[in-house]
Design a protein around this motif. Structure first.
Motif, PDB file in Angstrom:
ATOM      1  N   ARG A  14       0.827  -1.205   0.000  1.00  0.00           N
ATOM      2  CA  ARG A  14       0.000   0.000   0.000  1.00  0.00           C
ATOM      3  C   ARG A  14       0.864   1.259   0.000  1.00  0.00           C
ATOM      4  N   ASP A  15       1.902   1.267   0.824  1.00  0.00           N
ATOM      5  CA  ASP A  15       2.794   2.425   0.875  1.00  0.00           C
ATOM      6  C   ASP A  15       3.488   2.635  -0.463  1.00  0.00           C
ATOM      7  N   LEU A  20       4.015   5.684  -5.515  1.00  0.00           N
ATOM      8  CA  LEU A  20       4.162   5.595  -6.969  1.00  0.00           C
ATOM      9  C   LEU A  20       3.112   6.452  -7.675  1.00  0.00           C
ATOM     10  N   PHE A  21       1.853   6.273  -7.326  1.00  0.00           N
ATOM     11  CA  PHE A  21       0.784   6.990  -8.022  1.00  0.00           C
ATOM     12  C   PHE A  21       0.822   8.481  -7.709  1.00  0.00           C
ATOM     13  N   ASN A  22       1.152   8.838  -6.471  1.00  0.00           N
ATOM     14  CA  ASN A  22       1.276  10.259  -6.155  1.00  0.00           C
ATOM     15  C   ASN A  22       2.407  10.903  -6.943  1.00  0.00           C
ATOM     16  N   VAL A  55       7.022  -5.683  -9.533  1.00  0.00           N
ATOM     17  CA  VAL A  55       6.205  -4.681 -10.221  1.00  0.00           C
ATOM     18  C   VAL A  55       7.021  -4.086 -11.360  1.00  0.00           C
ATOM     19  N   HIS A  56       6.449  -4.108 -12.541  1.00  0.00           N
ATOM     20  CA  HIS A  56       7.074  -3.514 -13.726  1.00  0.00           C
ATOM     21  C   HIS A  56       6.427  -2.153 -13.957  1.00  0.00           C
ATOM     22  N   GLU A  57       7.169  -1.094 -13.678  1.00  0.00           N
ATOM     23  CA  GLU A  57       6.681   0.265 -13.881  1.00  0.00           C
ATOM     24  C   GLU A  57       7.061   0.744 -15.280  1.00  0.00           C
ATOM     25  N   THR A  58       6.102   1.337 -15.965  1.00  0.00           N
ATOM     26  CA  THR A  58       6.373   1.915 -17.281  1.00  0.00           C
ATOM     27  C   THR A  58       5.834   3.341 -17.315  1.00  0.00           C
TER      28      THR A  58
END
Length: 202
Positions: A14-15, A20-22, A55-58
């Motif tokens: 969650r953290d 990431l989204f912020n 997690v694969h961030e793009t």
């Protein structure tokens, strides 16, 4: 979703996702260029009650090549805690050194097959560039992004986009490398005797 409410994995994930989204929102609010972002994940079961989440961030600004990064989380579901790479090894074992030694024999064909197409064994797709040493992590990312499968330690190298400011040899172009350009599976058998018994796999 299956781990977000888990008492071991949930608070960590969650953290991570909140930050990431912020971060993506802040970037989207301040850049004049349209962009898109996504985060895909994989849950990988390992030995001894271990659960890896990769997690694969793009992040892709419009008109520019996407940036890729890999973030990994390893949880011991039996003891209810998050583990890091050194936690897998017996006391007194240097985790980075152990992994470097075990990875060296399996890296050449993996590096030769990595994109973009290149002649085998040529800079920067050499074992030395993908191992940490006295000059820094190289493209290994210090093995920050990894997962434990039933029989292998999977490395995602580097963990995020990075450049090499001091290419070796000095007459070569300075390269940059996208996150996850190389994914290598180091057999747990090659780490036998160095891993804690409960994590040595099958």
């Amino acid at each position: 979703a299956e781990l977000i409410d888990n008492p071991t994995a949930g608070p960590v994930l969650r953290d991570y996702y909140t930050r990431l989204f912020n971060g993506w929102r802040a970037t989207g609010n301040t850049t004049p260029r349209d962009s898109s972002a996504r985060a895909d994940y994989e849950i990988i079961p390992g030995p001894g009650g271990l659960q890896s989440v990769v997690v694969h961030e793009t992040f892709e600004p419009f008109g520019i090549q996407a940036n890729n990064a890999y973030r990994s989380f390893l949880f011991d579901m039996n003891s209810g805690r998050r583990l890091y790479l050194p936690d897998l090894f017996r006391p007194g074992v240097n985790a980075n050194q152990a992994v470097s030694t075990a990875a060296a024999p399996i890296l050449p064909p993996v590096l030769d097959a990595a994109a973009p197409p290149h002649a085998p064994g040529t800079y920067p797709f050499t074992v030395e560039e993908f191992q940490p040493d006295g000059d820094g992590p190289g493209y290994s990312g210090n093995y920050r992004a990894f997962a434990l499968t039933g029989d292998a330690l999977r490395l995602y190298m580097p963990d995020q986009p990075m450049s090499r400011e001091s290419p070796s040899p000095r007459d070569r172009f300075s390269w940059s490398m996208d996150g996850g350009a190389v994914v290598a599976n180091v057999p747990l058998a090659a780490l036998a005797g160095q891993l804690k018994p409960e994590y040595e796999g099958i």
